[in-house]
Design an enzyme around this catalytic site. Sequence first.
Site, mmCIF file in Angstrom:
data_model
loop_
_atom_site.group_PDB
_atom_site.id
_atom_site.type_symbol
_atom_site.label_atom_id
_atom_site.label_comp_id
_atom_site.label_asym_id
_atom_site.label_seq_id
_atom_site.Cartn_x
_atom_site.Cartn_y
_atom_site.Cartn_z
ATOM 1 N N HIS A 1 69.184 49.550 80.267
ATOM 2 C CA HIS A 1 67.974 49.103 79.298
ATOM 3 C C HIS A 1 67.569 47.882 80.065
ATOM 4 O O HIS A 1 68.020 47.174 81.065
ATOM 5 C CB HIS A 1 68.629 48.836 78.101
ATOM 6 C CG HIS A 1 69.365 47.526 77.754
ATOM 7 N ND1 HIS A 1 69.466 46.984 76.606
ATOM 8 C CD2 HIS A 1 70.079 46.702 78.518
ATOM 9 C CE1 HIS A 1 70.068 45.823 76.575
ATOM 10 N NE2 HIS A 1 70.606 45.910 77.670
ATOM 11 N N CYS B 1 67.632 39.290 81.144
ATOM 12 C CA CYS B 1 67.619 40.525 80.511
ATOM 13 C C CYS B 1 66.212 41.143 80.596
ATOM 14 O O CYS B 1 66.384 42.561 80.113
ATOM 15 C CB CYS B 1 68.507 40.303 79.350
ATOM 16 S SG CYS B 1 69.935 39.888 79.076
ATOM 17 N N HIS C 1 68.917 46.536 83.824
ATOM 18 C CA HIS C 1 70.596 46.538 83.965
ATOM 19 C C HIS C 1 71.280 47.500 83.095
ATOM 20 O O HIS C 1 70.469 48.249 82.287
ATOM 21 C CB HIS C 1 70.802 44.850 83.847
ATOM 22 C CG HIS C 1 70.600 44.620 82.342
ATOM 23 N ND1 HIS C 1 69.339 44.273 81.898
ATOM 24 C CD2 HIS C 1 71.475 44.420 81.331
ATOM 25 C CE1 HIS C 1 69.466 43.755 80.442
ATOM 26 N NE2 HIS C 1 70.816 43.770 80.155
ATOM 27 N N HIS D 1 75.189 48.715 80.904
ATOM 28 C CA HIS D 1 76.492 48.076 80.414
ATOM 29 C C HIS D 1 77.184 49.228 80.070
ATOM 30 O O HIS D 1 76.655 50.471 79.807
ATOM 31 C CB HIS D 1 75.916 47.551 78.831
ATOM 32 C CG HIS D 1 75.177 46.316 79.035
ATOM 33 N ND1 HIS D 1 75.825 45.077 79.264
ATOM 34 C CD2 HIS D 1 73.873 46.174 78.795
ATOM 35 C CE1 HIS D 1 74.681 44.182 79.174
ATOM 36 N NE2 HIS D 1 73.393 44.935 78.807
ATOM 37 N N HIS E 1 74.256 57.429 79.615
ATOM 38 C CA HIS E 1 73.781 57.685 80.953
ATOM 39 C C HIS E 1 72.191 58.032 80.809
ATOM 40 O O HIS E 1 71.427 58.736 81.556
ATOM 41 C CB HIS E 1 74.336 58.901 81.825
ATOM 42 C CG HIS E 1 75.809 58.369 82.439
ATOM 43 N ND1 HIS E 1 76.849 58.368 81.780
ATOM 44 C CD2 HIS E 1 75.866 58.012 83.803
ATOM 45 C CE1 HIS E 1 77.830 58.030 82.601
ATOM 46 N NE2 HIS E 1 77.156 57.729 83.676
ATOM 47 N N GLU F 1 78.544 45.084 73.791
ATOM 48 C CA GLU F 1 77.690 45.246 74.822
ATOM 49 C C GLU F 1 78.580 44.870 76.466
ATOM 50 O O GLU F 1 78.304 45.412 77.390
ATOM 51 C CB GLU F 1 76.520 44.311 74.779
ATOM 52 C CG GLU F 1 75.618 44.699 75.770
ATOM 53 C CD GLU F 1 74.206 43.801 75.503
ATOM 54 O OE1 GLU F 1 73.143 44.611 74.895
ATOM 55 O OE2 GLU F 1 74.235 42.811 75.728
#
Length: 118
Positions: free
Chosen positions: A13, A24, A28, A30, A68, A107
Amino acid sequence: MIIYKQFSFDSAHFLPQVPEGHKCKRLHGHTYHLTVFVTGKVREKEGWVMDYGDLKMAAGPVVDLLDHHLLNEIEGLENPTAEVLSVWIWNKIKPLLPQLSRIELKETPSSGVIYEGV
């Protein structure tokens, strides 16, 4: 009594609403850890609140929608902060699992959200 089941999923995201230069804002990913909590009475016959398999059947398909994927491309997740994502997950699972009482979404290992549908 409260029971829970844990899930994990990997998603990418970016946060378009944060200030320029914020890390952010860039794409990137998580590995999210989701814990789904259900509250209820222990059923005398079975000796459980609910079958963990039933809990998995309710929450698993929602997790599959996220795994994914680029979260920003999912309707309702155009600004996918952990807070926004937790409400989105709640709104998808709650109709399938009326006994849902809480979700915890991590997260990172040290950062996350607890949402109780308020």
